[in-house]
Each structure stands twice: as structure tokens, then as C-alpha cells.
Design an enzyme around this catalytic site. Structure first.
Site, short mmCIF file in Angstrom:
data_model
loop_
_atom_site.label_atom_id
_atom_site.label_comp_id
_atom_site.label_asym_id
_atom_site.label_seq_id
_atom_site.Cartn_x
_atom_site.Cartn_y
_atom_site.Cartn_z
N GLY A 147 0.86 -1.19 0.00
CA GLY A 147 0.00 0.00 0.00
C GLY A 147 0.89 1.23 0.00
O GLY A 147 1.82 1.33 0.80
N ASN A 150 3.65 1.89 2.81
CA ASN A 150 5.04 1.76 2.36
C ASN A 150 5.82 3.04 2.66
O ASN A 150 6.97 3.01 3.11
CB ASN A 150 5.11 1.51 0.85
CG ASN A 150 4.47 0.19 0.43
OD1 ASN A 150 4.19 -0.66 1.25
ND2 ASN A 150 4.21 0.05 -0.87
N ASN A 205 6.20 10.52 -11.13
CA ASN A 205 7.08 9.96 -12.16
C ASN A 205 6.75 10.68 -13.48
O ASN A 205 5.87 11.55 -13.52
CB ASN A 205 6.95 8.43 -12.24
CG ASN A 205 5.58 7.97 -12.68
OD1 ASN A 205 4.85 8.70 -13.36
ND2 ASN A 205 5.19 6.77 -12.28
N GLY A 243 13.21 6.72 -12.38
CA GLY A 243 13.62 5.32 -12.33
C GLY A 243 15.12 5.21 -12.22
O GLY A 243 15.74 5.89 -11.40
N ASP A 249 7.70 4.59 -3.45
CA ASP A 249 7.23 4.85 -2.09
C ASP A 249 8.42 5.04 -1.15
O ASP A 249 8.40 5.91 -0.26
CB ASP A 249 6.36 3.70 -1.59
CG ASP A 249 5.13 3.52 -2.45
OD1 ASP A 249 4.65 4.53 -3.00
OD2 ASP A 249 4.65 2.38 -2.59
N ALA A 300 16.11 -0.26 -2.70
CA ALA A 300 14.82 -0.95 -2.61
C ALA A 300 14.58 -1.87 -3.81
O ALA A 300 14.00 -2.95 -3.65
CB ALA A 300 13.68 0.06 -2.48
N ARG A 324 15.75 -5.65 -3.84
CA ARG A 324 15.14 -6.64 -2.93
C ARG A 324 13.67 -6.85 -3.29
O ARG A 324 13.01 -5.90 -3.70
CB ARG A 324 15.21 -6.10 -1.49
CG ARG A 324 16.63 -5.85 -1.05
CD ARG A 324 16.69 -5.00 0.20
NE ARG A 324 18.08 -4.68 0.50
CZ ARG A 324 18.47 -3.78 1.38
NH1 ARG A 324 17.59 -3.10 2.08
NH2 ARG A 324 19.75 -3.56 1.59
O1 RIB Z 1 3.59 1.47 -4.90
C1 RIB Z 1 3.53 0.09 -4.66
C2 RIB Z 1 2.25 -0.26 -3.98
O2 RIB Z 1 1.17 0.03 -4.86
C3 RIB Z 1 2.09 -1.72 -3.62
O3 RIB Z 1 2.59 -2.04 -2.35
C4 RIB Z 1 0.59 -1.94 -3.77
O4 RIB Z 1 -0.05 -2.22 -2.55
C5 RIB Z 1 0.04 -0.66 -4.40
O5 RIB Z 1 -0.53 0.15 -3.47
#
Ligand code: RIB
Length: 327
Positions: free
Chosen positions: A45, A49, A187, A226, A257, A287, A290
């Protein structure tokens, strides 16, 4: 809450999802069935995140304003947020399933995501949430929750608090929200959508031209690029390119995020926007090496080490073994 001396407070207003992730050889076409790898169920989310990234960046307290159901997905998310040090005491529990994201990840690390918002549609900035927003130095929001929620958070913040909006997923913004924004993080696709919705004449092609078009409506714009890093543009100052870092991408989910959370934490600690973007760029590079969203958010120590390396050797290649897939 994170240990150590906390000098600011980030309040993240946004979504929390359980991510159902499958590695696929390629993303399916419409009407097609393909076989993928084993299902992974992880914490995600955009809002959650970003809160985890801000908390893990250290130096600033982090609170999350969101909504969760009364199911085991909510327990997974609360566990992830709290173990990163995020304050969850004003998260609403509602009679709706916790948000869910269906994610496929291809071998080059690219993802495709569909979100079922569930409880995220019921996020609200009521009494205790508004009070928490008023305590923020930086309010960070995204667009996986209703626009009225973001506008309510913008209104609730105290004078002087910085409002950062990550306009993802892309949608038109109401005039009131445009007026409230201090920093917009997008972006290139989101920047193009917003620039055209804001009535930019012609089609700006470069990130600089896109940012320039958006500066007519917001004092500062960060365009994430990116692997090419990011661009920081502010009214009345020359735009600054923060170079990207070469890494072997395993999974790009949540990299944006991580960028936003680390940027917000740095701003709350009093950093300049360009310095904050340098740290955020290093964090996002780590990030993508992983798998997962919250699981992939790096520690402050790893970020600082990579940012220092990038400053010393701007064209460093190869990167340290820790960033290579074949390590
Ligand atoms: O930005 C990545 C997120 O987008 C994911 O974790 C997913 O839950 C969506 O919200």
C-alpha cells in the site's frame, strides 16, 4: 517509534494493502492465462510503504493515518508498520476488508498492479487524525485514498508544515489541493498527465519541461526517473538532476514509495530538498534490489553508505557486491 533523537514529525495519510505477489515470466495479455511462481503475501500500500520508509530513515517520528479492516491482513500490516517504528494509534478499524493489491513481477523487476481499495475508501481525517496531522512538520499523501481525504489533511495541517503529495496513481487534482501543495512528487507519466490536465500548451517532452509546466501550480516538483535518478525543480531556481545508481533490479514494487518516505523524513529533519532527493534516490536504488514493498525498504545506515559512495564516485560501476543479483 524509531530510537535515537527525533527532530521532526512526518504524518503519512494514505492506503495500506496486503500485496499478493506472483513472479511471472512476462505479464499476461488480455484474455490470457499464464503460470507464475509461488504466491507471496506481503505488506504494501503506497501510504503504509511510505510510512515504513520514513520511519526506517530515522531522525523523525512517523505516524500513519489510514484505515484497516478487522481481518488477518490488517494484523500483517500493523505488524509491519509497528516493527518499523510507525505510530499506528490513529489508524481507523472499519467494517470492510483491508485493501488488497494483486501484483505480478516480471524477470526485469517490472510490476503490474491492480488495487481493490476496501478499507482505504474509508480513510478519514476526523478528530484524532486531524489533531495528529496538526502535529506534523511534513504531511505526506498519495492518491490511493479519496481525494477529499487528502484535501482534508491539507486543511488540517498547521501553518508552516510542508505538504508533500505523491500524485500516484495519477488523477486530476481539485484547484483547492493545487493551492495547498508545497512539493509534488511524480514519475514522468504522472507528470505528463498532470501537466496536460493543468492546461499546459503543447506536449512537454523532457522532465525539465514537464516540471517547468507544473511549477506554474506548485512551488516545487520532484520528477522521479527510475534508474536515471530524479529531477528537483523549484520556482526561481535552476532545476537539479540527481543522478541514478546502476543496480540489478529484482522488484521495483514500492521503490517510488521508498523515495517519498525517505524524502519526507529528510525534509522533517530540516534537509534541503536537493539533499533530501539524494538520500531518497539512494534508498530507492537499494529498494529495487530486494523483493517486496515494505520488506525491501533499506535502513538509514545502508542509505547513507550508498549516498556517500555515489558522491565520491558519481559514475561508480560496478556497484558494491551487495547490490548485485549474482552475489
Ligand atoms: O507502490 C507500490 C504499492 O502500490 C504496492 O505495495 C501496492 O499495494 C500498491 O498500493
Amino acid at each position: 517509534m524509531s530510537g535515537g533523537h527525533l527532530t521532526g514529525h512526518v504524518v503519512v495519510v494514505g492506503s495500506a494493502n496486503v500485496d499478493l505477489v506472483v513472479d511471472v515470466p512476462r505479464h499476461p495479455r488480455g484474455g490470457e492465462t499464464i503460470l507464475g511462481g509461488d504466491l507471496r503475501r506481503t505488506a504494501g500500500g503506497k501510504g503504509a510503504n511510505q510510512a515504513v520508509a520514513a520511519a526506517r530513515a530515522g531522525g523523525a517520528a512517523t505516524s500513519f493515518v489510514g484505515a484497516l479492516g478487522r481481518d488477518d491482513a490488517a494484523d500483517l500490516l500493523l505488524g509491519s508498520l509497528e516493527s518499523a517504528g510507525v505510530r499506528t494509534d490513529v489508524v481507523r478499524r472499519v467494517e470492510a476488508p483491508t485493501g488488497t493489491a494483486l501484483i505480478t513481477v516480471s524477470p526485469d523487476g517490472e510490476n503490474a498492479i491492480v488495487v481493490a481499495p476496501g478499507a482505504n475508501a474509508r480513510v478519514a481525517v476526523g478528530g484524532e487524525q486531524a489533531e495528529r496531522v496538526r502535529a506534523a512538520d511534513v504531511v505526506l499523501a498519495q492518491l490511493e485514498v479519496p481525494l477529499e481525504v487528502v484535501t482534508a489533511a491539507a486543511r488540517a495541517r498547521r501553518a508552516g508544515a510542508v505538504l508533500v503529495l505523491n500524485a500516484a496513481p495519477s488523477r486530476d487534482l481539485p484547484a483547492e489541493l493545487w493551492r495547498e501543495l508545497d512539493v509534488l512528487v511524480v514519475n514522468e507519466h504522472e507528470a505528463a498527465d498532470l501537466a496536460s490536465a493543468a492546461g499546459s500548451s503543447g506536449r512537454p517532452e523532457t522532465p525539465e519541461a514537464l516540471a517547468d509546466a507544473l511549477l506554474a501550480r506548485v512551488p516545487a516538483v520532484v520528477v522521479t526517473l527510475g534508474p536515471d535518478g530524479s529531477l528537483v525543480a523549484r520556482r526561481g531556481a535552476a532545476a537539479v538532476r540527481v543522478p541514478g545508481m546502476r543496480v540489478d533490479a529484482v522488484d521495483t514494487t514500492g521503490a517510488g514509495d521508498t523515495y517519498c518516505g525517505v524524502l519526507a523524513a529528510a525534509l522533517a529533519r530540516g534537509a534541503d530538498l536537493v539533499d533530501a532527493a539524494r538520500l531518497a534516490t539512494a534508498a530507492a536504488a537499494l529498494a529495487v534490489t530486494r523483493p517486496g514493498a515494505q520488506d525491501a525498504v533499506p535502513t538509514a545506515a545502508d542509505v547513507a553508505a550508498l549516498a556517500a559512495l555515489a558522491e565520491k564516485q558519481p559514475s561508480a560501476d560496478p556497484l558494491p557486491p551487495v547490490l548485485r543479483k549474482d552475489r
